[in-house]
Design a protein around this motif. Structure first.
Motif, PDB file in Angstrom:
ATOM      1  N   ILE A 144      30.399  36.109  54.350  1.00 32.46           N
ATOM      2  CA  ILE A 144      31.377  36.198  53.269  1.00 32.46           C
ATOM      3  C   ILE A 144      30.719  35.707  51.990  1.00 32.46           C
ATOM      4  O   ILE A 144      29.984  34.716  51.988  1.00 32.46           O
ATOM      5  N   GLU A 145      30.963  36.450  50.931  1.00 32.60           N
ATOM      6  CA  GLU A 145      30.430  36.111  49.607  1.00 32.60           C
ATOM      7  C   GLU A 145      31.507  36.423  48.582  1.00 32.60           C
ATOM      8  O   GLU A 145      32.169  37.467  48.666  1.00 32.60           O
ATOM      9  N   VAL A 146      31.678  35.533  47.632  1.00 26.48           N
ATOM     10  CA  VAL A 146      32.660  35.749  46.572  1.00 26.48           C
ATOM     11  C   VAL A 146      31.947  35.584  45.239  1.00 26.48           C
ATOM     12  O   VAL A 146      31.310  34.558  44.995  1.00 26.48           O
ATOM     13  N   GLY A 147      32.041  36.598  44.401  1.00 24.56           N
ATOM     14  CA  GLY A 147      31.425  36.543  43.078  1.00 24.56           C
ATOM     15  C   GLY A 147      32.478  36.635  41.994  1.00 24.56           C
ATOM     16  O   GLY A 147      33.416  37.429  42.090  1.00 24.56           O
ATOM     17  N   VAL A 148      32.307  35.805  40.970  1.00 30.45           N
ATOM     18  CA  VAL A 148      33.209  35.802  39.823  1.00 30.45           C
ATOM     19  C   VAL A 148      32.509  36.488  38.664  1.00 30.45           C
ATOM     20  O   VAL A 148      31.383  36.130  38.296  1.00 30.45           O
ATOM     21  N   ASN A 149      33.163  37.475  38.096  1.00 34.29           N
ATOM     22  CA  ASN A 149      32.599  38.234  36.978  1.00 34.29           C
ATOM     23  C   ASN A 149      32.439  37.349  35.744  1.00 34.29           C
ATOM     24  O   ASN A 149      33.288  36.507  35.455  1.00 34.29           O
ATOM     25  N   PHE A 150      31.357  37.565  35.005  1.00 36.01           N
ATOM     26  CA  PHE A 150      31.146  36.788  33.781  1.00 36.01           C
ATOM     27  C   PHE A 150      31.080  37.656  32.530  1.00 36.01           C
ATOM     28  O   PHE A 150      30.942  37.129  31.430  1.00 36.01           O
ATOM     29  N   LEU A 151      31.215  38.962  32.661  1.00 34.93           N
ATOM     30  CA  LEU A 151      31.210  39.856  31.501  1.00 34.93           C
ATOM     31  C   LEU A 151      32.619  40.368  31.213  1.00 34.93           C
ATOM     32  O   LEU A 151      33.375  40.664  32.128  1.00 34.93           O
ATOM     33  N   GLU A 152      32.959  40.472  29.962  1.00 36.73           N
ATOM     34  CA  GLU A 152      34.255  41.011  29.558  1.00 36.73           C
ATOM     35  C   GLU A 152      34.109  42.488  29.241  1.00 36.73           C
ATOM     36  O   GLU A 152      33.353  42.861  28.350  1.00 36.73           O
ATOM     37  N   SER A 153      34.817  43.313  29.981  1.00 38.50           N
ATOM     38  CA  SER A 153      34.809  44.754  29.769  1.00 38.50           C
ATOM     39  C   SER A 153      36.062  45.328  30.411  1.00 38.50           C
ATOM     40  O   SER A 153      36.536  44.808  31.432  1.00 38.50           O
ATOM     41  N   ASP A 154      36.595  46.383  29.851  1.00 34.46           N
ATOM     42  CA  ASP A 154      37.788  47.009  30.415  1.00 34.46           C
ATOM     43  C   ASP A 154      37.559  47.545  31.822  1.00 34.46           C
ATOM     44  O   ASP A 154      38.494  47.638  32.602  1.00 34.46           O
ATOM     45  N   ARG A 155      36.326  47.873  32.150  1.00 33.90           N
ATOM     46  CA  ARG A 155      36.054  48.450  33.470  1.00 33.90           C
ATOM     47  C   ARG A 155      35.694  47.407  34.515  1.00 33.90           C
ATOM     48  O   ARG A 155      35.608  47.710  35.700  1.00 33.90           O
ATOM     49  N   ASN A 156      35.505  46.164  34.112  1.00 35.62           N
ATOM     50  CA  ASN A 156      35.125  45.106  35.052  1.00 35.62           C
ATOM     51  C   ASN A 156      36.332  44.522  35.763  1.00 35.62           C
ATOM     52  O   ASN A 156      37.421  44.440  35.208  1.00 35.62           O
ATOM     53  N   TYR A 157      36.099  44.090  36.983  1.00 36.35           N
ATOM     54  CA  TYR A 157      37.077  43.321  37.744  1.00 36.35           C
ATOM     55  C   TYR A 157      36.723  41.847  37.600  1.00 36.35           C
ATOM     56  O   TYR A 157      35.620  41.496  37.197  1.00 36.35           O
ATOM     57  N   ASP A 158      37.649  40.980  37.952  1.00 33.35           N
ATOM     58  CA  ASP A 158      37.448  39.539  37.782  1.00 33.35           C
ATOM     59  C   ASP A 158      36.720  38.888  38.940  1.00 33.35           C
ATOM     60  O   ASP A 158      36.010  37.898  38.764  1.00 33.35           O
ATOM     61  N   LEU A 159      36.885  39.426  40.140  1.00 32.33           N
ATOM     62  CA  LEU A 159      36.332  38.790  41.331  1.00 32.33           C
ATOM     63  C   LEU A 159      35.955  39.859  42.348  1.00 32.33           C
ATOM     64  O   LEU A 159      36.640  40.881  42.469  1.00 32.33           O
ATOM     65  N   CYS A 160      34.884  39.602  43.087  1.00 29.71           N
ATOM     66  CA  CYS A 160      34.422  40.526  44.123  1.00 29.71           C
ATOM     67  C   CYS A 160      34.266  39.771  45.435  1.00 29.71           C
ATOM     68  O   CYS A 160      33.624  38.716  45.484  1.00 29.71           O
ATOM     69  N   LEU A 161      34.835  40.319  46.492  1.00 30.74           N
ATOM     70  CA  LEU A 161      34.678  39.797  47.845  1.00 30.74           C
ATOM     71  C   LEU A 161      33.785  40.752  48.624  1.00 30.74           C
ATOM     72  O   LEU A 161      34.040  41.955  48.654  1.00 30.74           O
ATOM     73  N   THR A 162      32.736  40.221  49.242  1.00 29.24           N
ATOM     74  CA  THR A 162      31.874  41.012  50.121  1.00 29.24           C
ATOM     75  C   THR A 162      31.867  40.348  51.489  1.00 29.24           C
ATOM     76  O   THR A 162      31.568  39.155  51.601  1.00 29.24           O
ATOM     77  N   THR A 163      32.208  41.121  52.515  1.00 33.32           N
ATOM     78  CA  THR A 163      32.198  40.607  53.882  1.00 33.32           C
ATOM     79  C   THR A 163      31.438  41.570  54.780  1.00 33.32           C
ATOM     80  O   THR A 163      31.363  42.770  54.496  1.00 33.32           O
ATOM     81  N   HIS A 164      30.867  41.027  55.872  1.00 30.01           N
ATOM     82  CA  HIS A 164      30.122  41.831  56.842  1.00 30.01           C
ATOM     83  C   HIS A 164      30.738  41.654  58.224  1.00 30.01           C
ATOM     84  O   HIS A 164      31.121  40.542  58.595  1.00 30.01           O
ATOM     85  N   PHE A 165      30.752  42.750  58.975  1.00 34.05           N
ATOM     86  CA  PHE A 165      31.277  42.767  60.335  1.00 34.05           C
ATOM     87  C   PHE A 165      30.350  43.594  61.211  1.00 34.05           C
ATOM     88  O   PHE A 165      29.660  44.491  60.716  1.00 34.05           O
ATOM     89  N   ASP A 166      30.364  43.331  62.519  1.00 41.76           N
ATOM     90  CA  ASP A 166      29.514  44.087  63.435  1.00 41.76           C
ATOM     91  C   ASP A 166      30.037  45.497  63.701  1.00 41.76           C
ATOM     92  O   ASP A 166      29.256  46.393  64.017  1.00 41.76           O
ATOM     93  N   SER A 167      31.359  45.693  63.581  1.00 44.74           N
ATOM     94  CA  SER A 167      31.943  46.991  63.930  1.00 44.74           C
ATOM     95  C   SER A 167      33.246  47.217  63.169  1.00 44.74           C
ATOM     96  O   SER A 167      33.820  46.281  62.608  1.00 44.74           O
ATOM     97  N   MET A 168      33.725  48.462  63.227  1.00 48.95           N
ATOM     98  CA  MET A 168      35.019  48.792  62.641  1.00 48.95           C
ATOM     99  C   MET A 168      36.127  48.023  63.356  1.00 48.95           C
ATOM    100  O   MET A 168      37.096  47.600  62.739  1.00 48.95           O
ATOM    101  N   GLU A 169      35.991  47.864  64.651  1.00 55.01           N
ATOM    102  CA  GLU A 169      36.985  47.102  65.419  1.00 55.01           C
ATOM    103  C   GLU A 169      37.067  45.667  64.911  1.00 55.01           C
ATOM    104  O   GLU A 169      38.159  45.109  64.771  1.00 55.01           O
TER     105      GLU A 169
END
Length: 94
Positions: A36-61
């Motif tokens: 699990i990784e959480v990144g907070v955006n530091f650039l101001e732009s209309d197309r940017n989101y404020d926060l990003c969550l990235t997670t990894h799993f072994d399978s779709m299940e």
């Protein structure tokens, strides 16, 4: 490996740190959650989101197990109550 990436926007920017804290609080509490990784955006732009969550799993299940896990559900519900929008991408790394 499955990557699950979610972007969030918040009208109230004060929510960003609380959401980050809650997301990172899941680390080590869900067996199928490999990374699990959480990144907070530091650039101001209309197309940017404020926060990003990235997670990894072994399978779709495992991703499905995570989606309904008792640790994840309250975090997800809190984020739904404070986020103004979100976007998600799920993909498999071969």
């Amino acid at each position: 490996m499955i990557k699950h990436i979610v972007f969030f926007r918040f009208d109230d920017k004060k929510e960003v740190e609380e959401v980050k804290r809650r997301l990172l609080g899941m680390d080590g509490k869900i067996d199928v959650l490999r990374h699990i990784e959480v990144g907070v955006n530091f650039l101001e732009s209309d197309r940017n989101y404020d926060l990003c969550l990235t997670t990894h799993f072994d399978s779709m299940e495992d991703l499905k197990i995570y989606a309904d896990h008792e640790v994840h559900v309250p975090v997800k519900e809190y984020i739904k109550s404070v986020a103004s929008s979100s976007a998600c991408v799920d993909y498999e790394i071969i």
